[in-house]
Design an enzyme around this catalytic site. Structure first.
Site, mmCIF file in Angstrom:
data_model
loop_
_atom_site.group_PDB
_atom_site.id
_atom_site.type_symbol
_atom_site.label_atom_id
_atom_site.label_comp_id
_atom_site.label_asym_id
_atom_site.label_seq_id
_atom_site.Cartn_x
_atom_site.Cartn_y
_atom_site.Cartn_z
ATOM 1 N N LYS A 128 -4.994 11.082 -45.432
ATOM 2 C CA LYS A 128 -3.793 10.482 -44.854
ATOM 3 C C LYS A 128 -2.633 10.568 -45.844
ATOM 4 O O LYS A 128 -2.861 10.625 -47.049
ATOM 5 C CB LYS A 128 -4.051 8.991 -44.555
ATOM 6 C CG LYS A 128 -4.956 8.730 -43.381
ATOM 7 C CD LYS A 128 -5.121 7.232 -43.175
ATOM 8 C CE LYS A 128 -6.039 6.930 -41.988
ATOM 9 N NZ LYS A 128 -5.526 7.376 -40.700
ATOM 10 N N LYS B 4 -16.482 -1.362 -35.465
ATOM 11 C CA LYS B 4 -16.143 -0.372 -36.487
ATOM 12 C C LYS B 4 -15.784 -1.101 -37.772
ATOM 13 O O LYS B 4 -14.844 -1.891 -37.801
ATOM 14 C CB LYS B 4 -14.954 0.482 -36.029
ATOM 15 C CG LYS B 4 -14.319 1.336 -37.149
ATOM 16 C CD LYS B 4 -13.123 2.166 -36.658
ATOM 17 C CE LYS B 4 -12.434 2.877 -37.822
ATOM 18 N NZ LYS B 4 -11.276 3.700 -37.397
ATOM 19 N N ASP C 35 -10.677 12.387 -40.508
ATOM 20 C CA ASP C 35 -9.959 11.120 -40.310
ATOM 21 C C ASP C 35 -10.277 10.490 -38.947
ATOM 22 O O ASP C 35 -9.929 9.336 -38.705
ATOM 23 C CB ASP C 35 -8.447 11.369 -40.457
ATOM 24 C CG ASP C 35 -7.661 10.081 -40.640
ATOM 25 O OD1 ASP C 35 -8.288 9.045 -40.919
ATOM 26 O OD2 ASP C 35 -6.426 10.130 -40.506
ATOM 27 N N ARG D 251 -15.063 6.829 -34.610
ATOM 28 C CA ARG D 251 -15.930 7.202 -33.484
ATOM 29 C C ARG D 251 -17.278 7.733 -33.973
ATOM 30 O O ARG D 251 -18.296 7.577 -33.296
ATOM 31 C CB ARG D 251 -15.200 8.220 -32.592
ATOM 32 C CG ARG D 251 -14.873 9.517 -33.266
ATOM 33 C CD ARG D 251 -13.780 10.308 -32.553
ATOM 34 N NE ARG D 251 -12.441 9.766 -32.819
ATOM 35 C CZ ARG D 251 -11.319 10.247 -32.282
ATOM 36 N NH1 ARG D 251 -11.348 11.270 -31.453
ATOM 37 N NH2 ARG D 251 -10.160 9.702 -32.582
HETATM 38 N N1 BES Z 1 -8.175 4.001 -38.581
HETATM 39 C C1 BES Z 1 -7.452 5.046 -37.961
HETATM 40 C C2 BES Z 1 -6.619 4.570 -36.784
HETATM 41 C C3 BES Z 1 -5.405 3.767 -37.149
HETATM 42 C C4 BES Z 1 -4.218 4.388 -37.445
HETATM 43 C C5 BES Z 1 -5.448 2.392 -37.141
HETATM 44 C C6 BES Z 1 -3.098 3.655 -37.754
HETATM 45 C C7 BES Z 1 -4.330 1.647 -37.448
HETATM 46 C C8 BES Z 1 -3.158 2.274 -37.761
HETATM 47 C C9 BES Z 1 -8.407 6.113 -37.443
HETATM 48 O O1 BES Z 1 -9.558 6.281 -38.195
HETATM 49 C C10 BES Z 1 -7.669 7.404 -37.493
HETATM 50 O O2 BES Z 1 -7.354 7.852 -38.559
HETATM 51 N N2 BES Z 1 -7.406 7.977 -36.325
HETATM 52 C C11 BES Z 1 -6.670 9.185 -36.231
HETATM 53 C C12 BES Z 1 -7.378 10.069 -35.244
HETATM 54 C C13 BES Z 1 -6.865 11.470 -35.230
HETATM 55 C C14 BES Z 1 -7.259 12.180 -36.507
HETATM 56 C C15 BES Z 1 -7.439 12.173 -34.034
HETATM 57 C C16 BES Z 1 -5.266 8.838 -35.758
HETATM 58 O O3 BES Z 1 -5.118 7.950 -34.933
HETATM 59 O O4 BES Z 1 -4.334 9.435 -36.276
HETATM 60 ZN ZN ZN Z 2 -10.212 4.665 -39.262
HETATM 61 MN MN MN Z 3 -9.297 7.644 -39.803
#
Ligand code: BES
Ligand code: ZN
Ligand code: MN
Length: 497
Positions: free
Chosen positions: A274, A262, A344, A348
């Site tokens: 965010k 990724k 967000d 995936r």
């Molecule tokens: N890149 C983030 C995951 C992440 C969060 C990595 C904090 C490092 C620190 C990912 O793209 C994301 O935003 N995931 C969301 C998924 C949710 C919307 C289902 C998450 O983990 O909040």
């Molecule tokens: Zn991400």
């Molecule tokens: Mn994200």
């Protein structure tokens, strides 16, 4: 880098200048250390007593005394984990580096007689010496790393030197540093196109073939899932394919080992934006792709006799007038449709097309993907282990073992139908987040599994391990380079024997 730590190996000759690091094992000095002590009228044992040296693991004291045959001695409580030499020697090397650097010592030698793989001490020290100084314009010399040269003194320095140069220890440090740089670069400098250009410039020099697909090519391939993520960004999305063909015949020649990453060069969250606090950390959201780059680079530099392919999806997740909306439905390269309920949950979506492309085009032995995929994995495992998911017990076990050895540890979590059901959508084949908020890392993995087409696969969620807010034994705070040493150990132990 001008002030990079130089690593040297030499037979057991005491240095004329600088510090000598002398191991103390269970409170006792041995061979050369004991000899120095004796010749110096027990100056070292006396110093240990006077300083209350307890001999607790990694404890160090500094002895400055004119009766010594060297400028200064650092006594160091050395405790060796015989069951896990690789991890423990690297960590020890890192601790020694920190002490020397903190005490502003410029050159030092470590007395490493009787240690089986002294090159691992060197690797740990080197890894800990990482410093990203590119954007500092006003630092004074005394604010920069101080230790300039570290010599490992060993009974067979030719052997250690050979291991360092030819068996890939120096190459490991080079590759880890290379990707720590990539991960640390801010998103205005490192974005899909500049990232791809950098790889195209650097990797062919090591014998890696690099191919870059742009939006036009990906559109033709039907990569609607990946492209949807990047459509709100002014920066063009890219897919980079790296190939290392080192097997040259033999039984491993047929199918390549595949690694998929990724590479979200910045993750604002898109329209599902965010919060502001901490968003700057999302420049690190390409850590999975960097691990793949680092591994490929390392396999090539140490001329590993395997065939490997690395595929990384590079996108920037931004909100603009053309950005994907929550509720949009996209069609992936696999033909499966996805309802994007949260923009967000973009990693995936990127991996879905990258995984499908990889298995279809390269018919690999297996696919291992790495991604800073979910915040939930940080809640589950913290920052010392990555989450491991796999459809193959043997592959999972091999990765677990490689983690224990290398020190880049993993912990397996389950995949199961009950979780898979949670990503069924009312209007498409699937949705990109679970129906409930629970088990967020697992539902993300279930999503990826739908794009593996039954190929042997493992997914590493490295959201907690790709960077660190505090110093690690072999890494200063910041980008860790996580994954390179894990996967290199995994390849060495299972595909090069
Ligand atoms: N890149 C983030 C995951 C992440 C969060 C990595 C904090 C490092 C620190 C990912 O793209 C994301 O935003 N995931 C969301 C998924 C949710 C919307 C289902 C998450 O983990 O909040
Ligand atoms: Zn991400
Ligand atoms: Mn994200």
């Amino acid at each position: 880098m001008a002030n990079e730590l130089q690593i040297l190996f030499s037979d057991l000759n005491l240095p004329k200048t600088g510090a000598l690091v002398v191991p103390v094992i269970k409170g006792k000095l041995y061979s050369k250390g004991a000899e120095i002590d004796k010749k110096a009228n027990n100056a070292l044992t006396k110093a240990m007593k006077a300083a209350g040296f307890s001999g607790k693991k990694n404890e160090m004291i500094r002895v400055l005394n004119h009766v010594l045959p060297v400028e200064q001695v650092i006594l160091f409580a050395f405790e060796y984990d015989a069951k896990n030499p690789e991890k423990s020697l690297k960590n020890t090397g890192g601790e020694i580096y920190s002490y020397l650097n903190r005490h502003k010592i410029k050159t030092a030698a470590i007395l490493a007689e009787g240690i089986d793989k002294p090159e691992l001490l060197a690797l740990g020290a080197k890894l800990k010496s990482y410093y990203f100084g590119k954007y500092h314009t006003k630092k004074k010399p005394e604010e920069l790393p101080q230790l300039q040269a570290l010599t490992v003194l060993t009974t067979n320095s030719a052997k250690a030197k050979k291991a360092w140069r030819d068996e890939g220890y120096e190459a490991t440090a080079n590759s880890v540093f290379y990707i720590r740089d990539l991960v640390t670069e801010p998103a205005n400098i490192l974005y899909p196109e500049s990232y791809a250009n950098q790889l195209q410039k650097d990797l062919p020099q090591l014998g890696i073939q690099v191919e870059v697909l742009g939006v036009k090519e990906m559109h033709k391939l039907g990569m609607g899932s990946l492209l949807g993520v990047g459509q709100g960004s002014a920066r063009e999305s890219k897919l980079v394919i790296m190939r290392w063909n080192g097997a040259k015949g033999g039984k491993t020649a047929a199918k390549p080992l595949a690694f998929v990453g990724k590479g979200v060069t910045f993750d604002t969250g898109g329209i599902s934006i965010k919060p502001a606090a901490g968003m700057e950390e999302m420049k690190w959201d390409m850590g999975g792709s960097a691990a793949v780059v680092g591994l490929m680079r390392l396999l090539a530099e140490r001329k590993a006799k395997v065939n490997a392919v690395g595929v990384i999806g590079l996108v920037e997740n931004m909100p603009d007038g053309n950005a994907q909306r929550p509720g949009d439905v996209v069609t992936s390269m696999s033909g499966q449709t996805i309802e994007v309920l949260n923009t967000d949950a973009e990693g995936r979506l990127v991996l879905a097309d990258a995984l499908w492309y990889t298995q279809l085009k390269y018919k690999p032995e297996f696919m291992i993907d790495l991604a800073t995929l979910t915040g939930a994995i940080i809640v589950s495992l913290g920052s010392s282990r990555a989450g491991l998911f796999s459809n193959d017990d043997k592959l999972a076990q091999q990765l677990f073992n490689a983690g224990q050895k290398s020190g880049e540890e993993v912990w397996r979590l389950p995949l199961a139908d009950v979780y898979d059901k949670q990503i069924n959508s009312d209007i498409a084949d699937m949705q990109n987040i679970g129906a409930e908020r629970e088990a967020g890392s697992i539902t993300a993995a279930q999503f990826l599994q739908r794009f593996t087409n039954g190929v042997k696969w493992a997914h590493l969620d490295i959201a907690g391990t790709a960077w660190t807010k505090k110093d690690h034994p072999t890494c200063p705070k910041g980008a860790t380079g996580y994954g390179v040493q894990l996967l290199d150990r995994f390849v060495r132990d299972n595909y090069e024997k």
